[in-house]
Design an enzyme around this catalytic site. Structure first.
Site, PDB file in Angstrom:
ATOM      1  N   VAL A  52       0.806  -1.224   0.000  1.00  0.00           N
ATOM      2  CA  VAL A  52       0.000   0.000   0.000  1.00  0.00           C
ATOM      3  C   VAL A  52       0.840   1.275   0.000  1.00  0.00           C
ATOM      4  O   VAL A  52       0.289   2.364  -0.125  1.00  0.00           O
ATOM      5  CB  VAL A  52      -0.968   0.038   1.200  1.00  0.00           C
ATOM      6  CG1 VAL A  52      -2.021  -1.049   1.068  1.00  0.00           C
ATOM      7  CG2 VAL A  52      -0.211  -0.074   2.522  1.00  0.00           C
ATOM      8  N   TYR A  53       2.148   1.173   0.145  1.00  0.00           N
ATOM      9  CA  TYR A  53       2.976   2.376   0.148  1.00  0.00           C
ATOM     10  C   TYR A  53       2.938   3.006  -1.249  1.00  0.00           C
ATOM     11  O   TYR A  53       3.301   2.380  -2.236  1.00  0.00           O
ATOM     12  CB  TYR A  53       4.414   2.055   0.520  1.00  0.00           C
ATOM     13  CG  TYR A  53       4.634   1.646   1.963  1.00  0.00           C
ATOM     14  CD1 TYR A  53       3.594   1.685   2.885  1.00  0.00           C
ATOM     15  CD2 TYR A  53       5.880   1.230   2.413  1.00  0.00           C
ATOM     16  CE1 TYR A  53       3.797   1.310   4.209  1.00  0.00           C
ATOM     17  CE2 TYR A  53       6.097   0.865   3.727  1.00  0.00           C
ATOM     18  CZ  TYR A  53       5.055   0.900   4.623  1.00  0.00           C
ATOM     19  OH  TYR A  53       5.256   0.528   5.932  1.00  0.00           O
ATOM     20  N   GLY A  54       2.461   4.243  -1.281  1.00  0.00           N
ATOM     21  CA  GLY A  54       2.338   4.916  -2.564  1.00  0.00           C
ATOM     22  C   GLY A  54       1.362   4.240  -3.496  1.00  0.00           C
ATOM     23  O   GLY A  54       1.465   4.370  -4.722  1.00  0.00           O
TER      24      GLY A  54
END
Length: 327
Positions: A52-54
């Site tokens: 889910v990062y970025g």
């Protein structure tokens, strides 16, 4: 950089990890490449990311840089799955979702396997044994070499780790747990850390610099280019800008002056060398910030400094978290 075993496993990782929370969002390809090169040249191996990062861009960017800049076999790539952009269900620990997320992560990363795959958070809507079965399948299929969890409270970690140990050779033991831990946030010392130590689960502290506050940058004002001034990240930093945090930062600064070190180095050295800690995960805006963090390798805090910092930041432990026989 010194290497440490991850929990009670044979996997060794650098004792500082590189975080990629802002990659692909606030950190562009150029800055990410500079960070990766600086980290690798310093002997760093552990790189932490998540699906889910970025919105997946952090994994994709990391995948684009690996091999082009750093040999894949020199890195320990750790990613996470389970967080979902659904306001009605923040976490999905179902076997189907986790395994599909892992396949998507591998595609973005451009690799056949991740070295460490972690459940991002506990999902109360899914039986824990189903969530853990996804870890077993990932490891047995070769898509992950080791498995861990993140953001599990004490009883959740103890239950998960014990379940995995109940069938050795069949289930994959938990190698690690990733939790926020710093001089400004010592809550895991009540139950999570004792469970991890007892069960041989290595701790990977996130936000080891108190969301940036322990660098001392917020002592007098909020820098315009800091996370605290960012519309997106200001609410993340704000809880650590109170009087209690300020007194702890002042104590760290005093210790740093006495050691001819920086507040960043002192705060990071303290958490790096706490019992049970394997590798704090450090996020940086650019290579210069990362270099400053990596300079902590040369620093070990004297016992009296550690004790003073322990005292000024000590969390309140009351029944039943402390030994009941002393009450």
């Amino acid at each position: 950089m010194e290497q440490r075993h991850l929990g009670r496993t044979g996997l060794r990782v650098s004792r500082i990890g590189l975080g990629t929370l802002t990659w692909g969002r606030d950190t562009d390809e150029h800055d990410a490449a500079d960070q990766l090169k600086v980290f690798w040249e310093a002997g760093g191996t552990l790189i932490d990311t998540a699906d889910v990062y970025g919105g997946g861009d952090a994994e994709y960017l990391l995948g684009q840089l690996v091999e082009r800049l750093v040999p894949r076999h020199d890195l320990v790539i750790a990613t996470k799955a389970g967080s979902v952009p659904d306001p009605d269900r923040r976490f999905d620990g179902s076997r189907g979702h986790l395994l599909a997320a892992l396949d998507a992560s591998l595609e973005r990363l451009g690799t056949d396997y991740v070295d460490l795959w972690q459940v991002h958070a506990f999902d109360p809507g899914t039986p824990l044994e189903e969530t853990l079965q996804a870890l077993d399948i990932a490891v047995s299929s070769g898509r992950a070499r080791y498995a861990g969890v993140s953001n599990f409270c004490g009883w959740q970690l103890a239950k998960a780790a014990t379940w995995q140990l109940a069938a050795p050779g069949v289930r994959t033991r938990l190698a690690s747990t990733q939790m926020e831990y710093s001089l400004l946030q010592r809550g895991i010392e009540r139950e999570v850390l004792p469970a991890a130590l007892d069960l041989g689960v290595g701790l990977l502290p996130s936000s080891p610099l108190g969301r940036g506050v322990l660098t001392g940058k917020y002592r007098h004002a909020t820098p315009a280019d800091s996370r605290g001034a960012s519309e997106q990240l200001a609410p993340f930093v704000e809880p650590y800008l109170d009087e209690t945090a300020s007194s702890i930062v002042d104590a760290v600064a005093t210790a740093a002056d006495g050691l001819a070190a920086t507040t960043l180095q002192v705060a990071l050295a303290w958490v790096r060398d706490r019992p049970g800690v394997v590798a704090p995960i450090v996020g940086a805006r650019n290579a210069q910030q990362l270099t400053a963090a990596l300079s902590v390798e040369a620093l070990s805090l004297p016992d009296e400094i550690c004790q003073a910092l322990d005292d000024v930041s000590a969390p309140v432990h009351r029944y039943p978290d402390q030994d009941w026989s002393t009450l």
